[in-house]
Design an enzyme around this catalytic site. Sequence first.
Site, PDB file in Angstrom:
ATOM      1  N   ASP A   1      -4.919 -11.655   1.190  1.00 10.25           N
ATOM      2  CA  ASP A   1      -3.967 -11.063   2.137  1.00 10.25           C
ATOM      3  C   ASP A   1      -4.710 -10.258   3.191  1.00 10.25           C
ATOM      4  O   ASP A   1      -5.364  -9.261   2.882  1.00 10.25           O
ATOM      5  CB  ASP A   1      -3.012 -10.127   1.379  1.00 10.25           C
TER       6      ASP A   1
ATOM      7  N   TYR B   1      -5.962  -5.289  10.180  1.00 11.41           N
ATOM      8  CA  TYR B   1      -7.027  -4.875   9.260  1.00 11.41           C
ATOM      9  C   TYR B   1      -8.427  -5.067   9.862  1.00 11.41           C
ATOM     10  O   TYR B   1      -9.418  -4.602   9.301  1.00 11.41           O
ATOM     11  CB  TYR B   1      -6.942  -5.635   7.922  1.00 11.41           C
TER      12      TYR B   1
ATOM     13  N   LYS C   1      -1.043 -11.539   9.301  1.00 14.53           N
ATOM     14  CA  LYS C   1       0.190 -10.925   9.817  1.00 14.53           C
ATOM     15  C   LYS C   1       0.061 -10.611  11.298  1.00 14.53           C
ATOM     16  O   LYS C   1      -1.042 -10.320  11.779  1.00 14.53           O
ATOM     17  CB  LYS C   1       0.486  -9.613   9.070  1.00 14.53           C
TER      18      LYS C   1
ATOM     19  N   HIS D   1       4.456  -8.323  10.626  1.00 16.03           N
ATOM     20  CA  HIS D   1       3.973  -7.180   9.833  1.00 16.03           C
ATOM     21  C   HIS D   1       5.044  -6.089   9.663  1.00 16.03           C
ATOM     22  O   HIS D   1       5.169  -5.501   8.588  1.00 16.03           O
ATOM     23  CB  HIS D   1       2.717  -6.606  10.499  1.00 16.03           C
TER      24      HIS D   1
ATOM     25  N   ILE E   1      -0.460  -7.862  -4.695  1.00 21.30           N
ATOM     26  CA  ILE E   1      -1.734  -8.046  -3.966  1.00 21.30           C
ATOM     27  C   ILE E   1      -2.577  -6.770  -4.039  1.00 21.30           C
ATOM     28  O   ILE E   1      -2.827  -6.114  -3.032  1.00 21.30           O
ATOM     29  CB  ILE E   1      -1.488  -8.469  -2.497  1.00 21.30           C
TER      30      ILE E   1
ATOM     31  N   SER F   1      -9.021  -3.730  -4.251  1.00 24.53           N
ATOM     32  CA  SER F   1     -10.089  -2.912  -4.828  1.00 24.53           C
ATOM     33  C   SER F   1     -11.411  -3.317  -4.193  1.00 24.53           C
ATOM     34  O   SER F   1     -11.630  -4.489  -3.889  1.00 24.53           O
ATOM     35  CB  SER F   1     -10.170  -3.086  -6.348  1.00 24.53           C
TER      36      SER F   1
HETATM   37  N1  LIG Z   1       2.616  -5.285   4.781  1.00 19.29           N
HETATM   38  C1  LIG Z   1       2.271  -4.018   4.828  1.00 19.29           C
HETATM   39  O1  LIG Z   1       2.788  -3.216   5.628  1.00 19.29           O
HETATM   40  C2  LIG Z   1       1.207  -3.513   3.881  1.00 19.29           C
HETATM   41  C3  LIG Z   1       1.027  -2.130   3.721  1.00 19.29           C
HETATM   42  C4  LIG Z   1       0.058  -1.690   2.812  1.00 19.29           C
HETATM   43  C5  LIG Z   1      -0.697  -2.612   2.108  1.00 19.29           C
HETATM   44  N2  LIG Z   1      -0.518  -3.975   2.302  1.00 19.29           N
HETATM   45  C6  LIG Z   1      -1.336  -4.976   1.571  1.00 19.29           C
HETATM   46  O2  LIG Z   1      -1.265  -4.687   0.182  1.00 19.29           O
HETATM   47  C7  LIG Z   1      -2.583  -4.507  -0.336  1.00 19.29           C
HETATM   48  C8  LIG Z   1      -2.570  -3.528  -1.500  1.00 19.29           C
HETATM   49  O3  LIG Z   1      -2.046  -2.284  -1.135  1.00 19.29           O
HETATM   50  P1  LIG Z   1      -2.965  -0.996  -0.882  1.00 19.29           P
HETATM   51  O4  LIG Z   1      -4.333  -1.390  -0.487  1.00 19.29           O
HETATM   52  O5  LIG Z   1      -2.176  -0.131   0.038  1.00 19.29           O
HETATM   53  O6  LIG Z   1      -2.954  -0.226  -2.267  1.00 19.29           O
HETATM   54  P2  LIG Z   1      -3.186  -0.547  -3.830  1.00 19.29           P
HETATM   55  O7  LIG Z   1      -3.675  -1.940  -4.026  1.00 19.29           O
HETATM   56  O8  LIG Z   1      -1.962  -0.086  -4.505  1.00 19.29           O
HETATM   57  O9  LIG Z   1      -4.276   0.512  -4.184  1.00 19.29           O
HETATM   58  C9  LIG Z   1      -5.614   0.432  -3.824  1.00 19.29           C
HETATM   59  C10 LIG Z   1      -6.292   1.619  -4.492  1.00 19.29           C
HETATM   60  O10 LIG Z   1      -6.201   1.468  -5.922  1.00 19.29           O
HETATM   61  C11 LIG Z   1      -7.501   1.526  -6.479  1.00 19.29           C
HETATM   62  N3  LIG Z   1      -7.548   0.571  -7.589  1.00 19.29           N
HETATM   63  C12 LIG Z   1      -7.666  -0.781  -7.527  1.00 19.29           C
HETATM   64  N4  LIG Z   1      -7.670  -1.323  -8.746  1.00 19.29           N
HETATM   65  C13 LIG Z   1      -7.536  -0.316  -9.627  1.00 19.29           C
HETATM   66  C14 LIG Z   1      -7.496  -0.248 -11.044  1.00 19.29           C
HETATM   67  N5  LIG Z   1      -7.562  -1.360 -11.797  1.00 19.29           N
HETATM   68  N6  LIG Z   1      -7.370   0.980 -11.632  1.00 19.29           N
HETATM   69  C15 LIG Z   1      -7.283   2.097 -10.880  1.00 19.29           C
HETATM   70  N7  LIG Z   1      -7.325   2.100  -9.527  1.00 19.29           N
HETATM   71  C16 LIG Z   1      -7.458   0.908  -8.910  1.00 19.29           C
HETATM   72  C17 LIG Z   1      -8.451   1.153  -5.360  1.00 19.29           C
HETATM   73  O11 LIG Z   1      -9.689   1.782  -5.541  1.00 19.29           O
HETATM   74  P3  LIG Z   1     -11.118   1.035  -5.311  1.00 19.29           P
HETATM   75  O12 LIG Z   1     -11.010   0.171  -4.088  1.00 19.29           O
HETATM   76  O13 LIG Z   1     -12.041   2.198  -5.153  1.00 19.29           O
HETATM   77  O14 LIG Z   1     -11.392   0.244  -6.566  1.00 19.29           O
HETATM   78  C18 LIG Z   1      -7.739   1.720  -4.135  1.00 19.29           C
HETATM   79  O15 LIG Z   1      -8.027   3.103  -4.003  1.00 19.29           O
HETATM   80  C19 LIG Z   1      -3.366  -4.020   0.903  1.00 19.29           C
HETATM   81  O16 LIG Z   1      -4.751  -4.108   0.717  1.00 19.29           O
HETATM   82  C20 LIG Z   1      -2.810  -4.954   1.947  1.00 19.29           C
HETATM   83  O17 LIG Z   1      -3.397  -6.240   1.826  1.00 19.29           O
HETATM   84  C21 LIG Z   1       0.444  -4.421   3.166  1.00 19.29           C
END
Ligand SMILES: NC(=O)c1ccc[n+]([C@@H]2O[C@H](COP(=O)([O-])OP(=O)(O)OC[C@H]3O[C@@H](n4cnc5c(N)ncnc54)[C@H](OP(=O)(O)O)[C@@H]3O)[C@@H](O)[C@H]2O)c1
Length: 263
Positions: free
Chosen positions: A51, A56, A81, A112, A230, A233
Amino acid sequence: MSDDETAGDRSVTLASGARMPLIGFGTWRLTGRKAYRAVRTALDAGYRLIDTATMYENEKEVGRALRDSGVPRDRLFVTTKLHPSDAGRERATIEASLAALGLDHVDLWLVHWPPDDRVGTRTWEQFLAARDAGLATSVGVSNYGIDQIDRLVAATGEAPAVNQVPWAPPLFDADLLAASMQRGVALEGYSPFKRTDLADLALVAVADRHGVSPAQVVLRWHVQHRVVAIPKSGTPRRIADNLDVFGFELSEADMRMLDGLGA
Ligand SMILES: NC(=O)c1ccc[n+]([C@@H]2O[C@H](COP(=O)([O-])OP(=O)(O)OC[C@H]3O[C@@H](n4cnc5c(N)ncnc54)[C@H](OP(=O)(O)O)[C@@H]3O)[C@@H](O)[C@H]2O)c1
């Protein structure tokens, strides 16, 4: 890791008939070498859904990682997006995304956020045209409410294949899930961990009982609701663990407890 991320119990079928893996890799905040390394690690671990978004600023690195991974194109599910500020230049934007990714089509192209008119009917018409031209296999939206989706359908007769929204146990919304299913819209959840207290005692107790981490329980909860997750990490161990959620099953009581975490 087996290469069966699109197998029935690990994927949802979109309205087009295309299969979308239930666990994918999020790339927000990963740029440059970090983005390349993380996506390579994810593909090596077995992820097939990646994704990204123009916002990004990592499409080039994602594309290079996809190519270098050696994973055949037809095994990959690539999402990008359109930033709402690019509404009005949809075609040029998807062409630029494809050039950066080094692909001739993406598997999913998302609006988006709703553009300024709050629905984006014109943008949605352009998305459908891009899909019909073969630039995206499926098109969808992100951060839309059901009322906004209904207005797109009223205007064009076509529902988004996917709505990508914030989703995690504390945000569980049975009505949104049911309304999306009724309309043939697959729900894709983002920020599974940022929106969850991974130290919550009830969550930790479920994790301990299954011999997995709280993060894995959260992702398994998505899978059992048939909501695509999605997680992002940059840590190789976590990247692998976050995909390793198909070897245990949450009970109905576990599911109900997690559904109620936000109540
Ligand atoms: N459409 C939209 O508006 C929108 C908005 C936000 C996000 N997104 C998409 O969704 C994806 C995921 O959301 P996100 O990046 O906001 O947040 P997330 O995946 O909920 O959280 C990422 C955080 O969690 C940590 N983490 C990962 N695996 C873990 C585990 N097994 N145990 C504990 N902590 C863990 C990561 O740390 P480390 O990296 O240090 O391991 C990072 O700090 C984004 O990357 C993006 O592709 C879309």
